[in-house]
Design a protein around this motif. Structure first.
Motif, mmCIF file in Angstrom:
data_model
loop_
_atom_site.group_PDB
_atom_site.id
_atom_site.type_symbol
_atom_site.label_atom_id
_atom_site.label_comp_id
_atom_site.label_asym_id
_atom_site.label_seq_id
_atom_site.Cartn_x
_atom_site.Cartn_y
_atom_site.Cartn_z
ATOM 1 N N LEU A 131 0.838 -1.204 0.000
ATOM 2 C CA LEU A 131 0.000 0.000 0.000
ATOM 3 C C LEU A 131 0.873 1.255 0.000
ATOM 4 C CD1 LEU A 131 -2.787 1.329 0.164
ATOM 5 C CD2 LEU A 131 -2.680 1.053 2.660
ATOM 6 N N ILE A 132 1.912 1.264 0.833
ATOM 7 C CA ILE A 132 2.831 2.407 0.891
ATOM 8 C C ILE A 132 3.488 2.614 -0.471
ATOM 9 C CG2 ILE A 132 5.002 3.237 1.903
ATOM 10 C CD1 ILE A 132 4.087 1.830 4.534
ATOM 11 N N ARG B 5 3.986 6.052 -5.620
ATOM 12 C CA ARG B 5 3.955 6.205 -7.083
ATOM 13 C C ARG B 5 3.198 7.460 -7.510
ATOM 14 N NH1 ARG B 5 4.154 0.542 -9.809
ATOM 15 N NH2 ARG B 5 5.029 -0.693 -8.140
ATOM 16 N N LEU B 6 2.431 8.042 -6.599
ATOM 17 C CA LEU B 6 1.673 9.254 -6.929
ATOM 18 C C LEU B 6 2.603 10.455 -6.985
ATOM 19 C CD1 LEU B 6 -1.403 8.682 -4.592
ATOM 20 C CD2 LEU B 6 -1.300 8.318 -7.059
ATOM 21 N N PRO B 7 2.344 11.411 -7.878
ATOM 22 C CA PRO B 7 3.218 12.589 -7.974
ATOM 23 C C PRO B 7 3.184 13.417 -6.699
ATOM 24 C CG PRO B 7 1.260 12.848 -9.346
ATOM 25 C CD PRO B 7 1.231 11.447 -8.815
ATOM 26 N N ARG C 293 2.367 7.862 6.027
ATOM 27 C CA ARG C 293 1.321 8.541 6.795
ATOM 28 C C ARG C 293 -0.063 8.255 6.211
ATOM 29 N NH1 ARG C 293 4.409 12.721 7.741
ATOM 30 N NH2 ARG C 293 3.877 13.852 5.861
ATOM 31 N N LEU C 294 -0.175 8.327 4.894
ATOM 32 C CA LEU C 294 -1.460 8.065 4.238
ATOM 33 C C LEU C 294 -1.902 6.616 4.447
ATOM 34 C CD1 LEU C 294 -0.882 9.988 0.884
ATOM 35 C CD2 LEU C 294 -2.497 10.604 2.697
#
Length: 199
Positions: free
Chosen positions: A11-12, A17-19, A28-29
């Motif tokens: 998941l991390i 991979r997100l900009p 954290r997310l």
């Protein structure tokens, strides 16, 4: 990723991979999501999948839309006489936040960049020319990034559109509240070029 069980590490990794998301923000997310009720996580996953499958491009301006024609193009209160050309939908949304422009848009889908293998044929330039030639457009405003790619694209598009309509480009220069001594040479030269009469 050491210290994390495999599903959490996966998941991390997906968040990273997100900009604009670094390793710490990704952690954290991921940890935040794990603390949420399952119902909320399902809702989040459903929203992601729905956006991916339902959002496409407007057939007129190529802005993101879940309908064949976007809300801006359907809005009869907007002027058909002006088209603002942007590289992507993020730029369109930034301009919309100002509430200063009441015309239509055209999203190119990027900028000409031979180094990256992006030529004019990969962008929505021919559809823009056709749109301007067919409609009664009084002015096309080029709102493209002040970079080598943005300048190249602006010059190319302007050359194609000038036989049909007036072509202008947004001014570039100093941000409000900045000090002249800290501005770079390019920004200062753009500010001088974009000067206008004092009211």
């Amino acid at each position: 990723m050491s210290g994390f069980t495999r599903p959490l590490a996966r998941l991390i990794d997906q968040f990273e991979r997100l900009p604009g998301i670094g390793p710490r923000t990704a952690q954290r997310l991921a940890l935040h999501l794990l603390r949420q009720p399952e119902e909320q996580i399902r809702s989040f996953a459903d929203a992601l999948l729905a956006a991916r499958t339902q959002v496409g491009q407007c057939q007129t301006c190529f802005h993101l839309s879940a309908d064949p024609v976007c809300e801006i193009c359907r809005n009869e209160e907007r002027s058909n006489g002006q088209i603002c050309v942007v590289a992507d939908s993020r730029d369109l949304l930034a301009l919309e936040r100002t509430r200063e422009f009441s015309g239509r848009y055209h999203v190119l889908g990027g900028l000409i960049s031979p180094m990256d293998g992006i030529g004019p044929d990969l962008l929505q330039i021919s559809s823009l020319v056709k749109r301007v030639a067919d409609d009664d457009v009084e002015e096309v405003i080029l709102a493209l990034t002040p970079s080598v790619e943005g300048d190249t694209t602006s010059l190319y598009v302007a050359r194609l559109l000038k036989p049909f309509t007036k072509v202008s480009r947004i001014a570039y220069g100093l941000p409000v509240g900045s000090e002249l001594e800290y501005a770079d040479d390019v920004t200062l030269s753009r500010a001088l070029e974009g000067r206008r009469d004092v009211d």
